[in-house]
Scaffold this motif. Structure first.
Motif: not given
Length: 231
Positions: A104-108, A199-216, A222-226
């Motif tokens: 899951d990859l996001g770039r601006t 998690d509920q099965h005792g397995q590790p969880r891995d995360w994606i961090l997203e950044v979505h900054f805006i100027d209304r 702008g958006f980025v995630e990895k």
């Protein structure tokens, strides 16, 4: 020493993201993000390129190309198809599946030389790095704490945080079916669980961090995630 199963999992996630990064680099090299074409045109060209490079037909979430005022909208919205202009800001959010592992990859990207749009593009990258450093500095950090921190960073950089969350779990397909709308699966203001809790099965969880900054007012975002939790 890391658990062998965990190391295998992390290797698979790393490899998936590396392939996604290569896809994005090839998108830039081929000049696919350009003015005079629609968001859907770009989406279709990226889909065809991903198939040529990796044989990818399967994505674990909808493929997103957003330009201009559509960059204000978070993932769940489906704004009208826009044509990219010569001085536009554009972001991509793709979730290709490589050998049953999700990326899951996001770039601006900024077309032209608008300094405000360039600042936004650069700020979200810096904020992502700061968000990861904050996560690493707090062993017991909760999802709500990290979300609050990302919103504070948005203000510090002179923007508004644009999404209802700041990321989500990532793993082995079909993860989206498991994920659903449960806030426990998101870096969400109402998720007070420690992010490193298994998690509920005792397995590790891995995360994606997203950044979505805006100027209304300027109608730009702008958006980025990895990957956050895999080195």
């Amino acid at each position: 020493m890391m658990n062998p199963l965990l190391e295998k999992r992390h290797q698979a996630l790393r490899e998936a993201e590396t392939k996604a990064e290569f896809l994005f680099a090839t998108i830039e090299e081929k000049g696919i993000i350009r003015s005079g074409v629609t968001e859907k045109d770009i989406n279709k060209e990226i889909y065809e390129l991903a198939f040529q490079l990796f044989g990818i037909k399967k994505y674990w979430h909808k493929r997103i190309v957003r330009a201009g005022r559509n960059t204000l909208y978070p993932y769940r919205e489906n704004p009208p198809n826009l044509t990219v202009s010569p001085e536009d800001i554009v972001f991509l959010d793709f979730g290709p599946i490589f050998e049953d592992w999700e990326a899951d990859l996001g770039r601006t990207y900024v077309l032209g030389n608008d300094p405000v749009k360039q600042k936004l593009r650069d700020d979200i990258e810096k904020a992502w790095d700061e968000g990861k450093a904050y996560f690493l500095s707090k062993p017991d950090i909760t999802s709500s704490e990290l979300f609050t921190y990302m919103c504070e960073l948005a203000k510090a950089y002179g923007w508004e945080y644009g999404g209802p969350h700041a990321g989500h779990l990532i793993g082995e397909f079909p993860h989206e079916k498991i994920q659903g709308d449960d806030i426990d699966n998101y870096i969400h203001p109402d998720n007070h669980k420690p992010m490193r809790e298994p998690d509920q099965h005792g397995q590790p969880r891995d995360w994606i961090l997203e950044v979505h900054f805006i100027d209304r007012e300027r109608e730009i975002g702008g958006f980025v995630e990895k990957l956050l939790t895999v080195e």
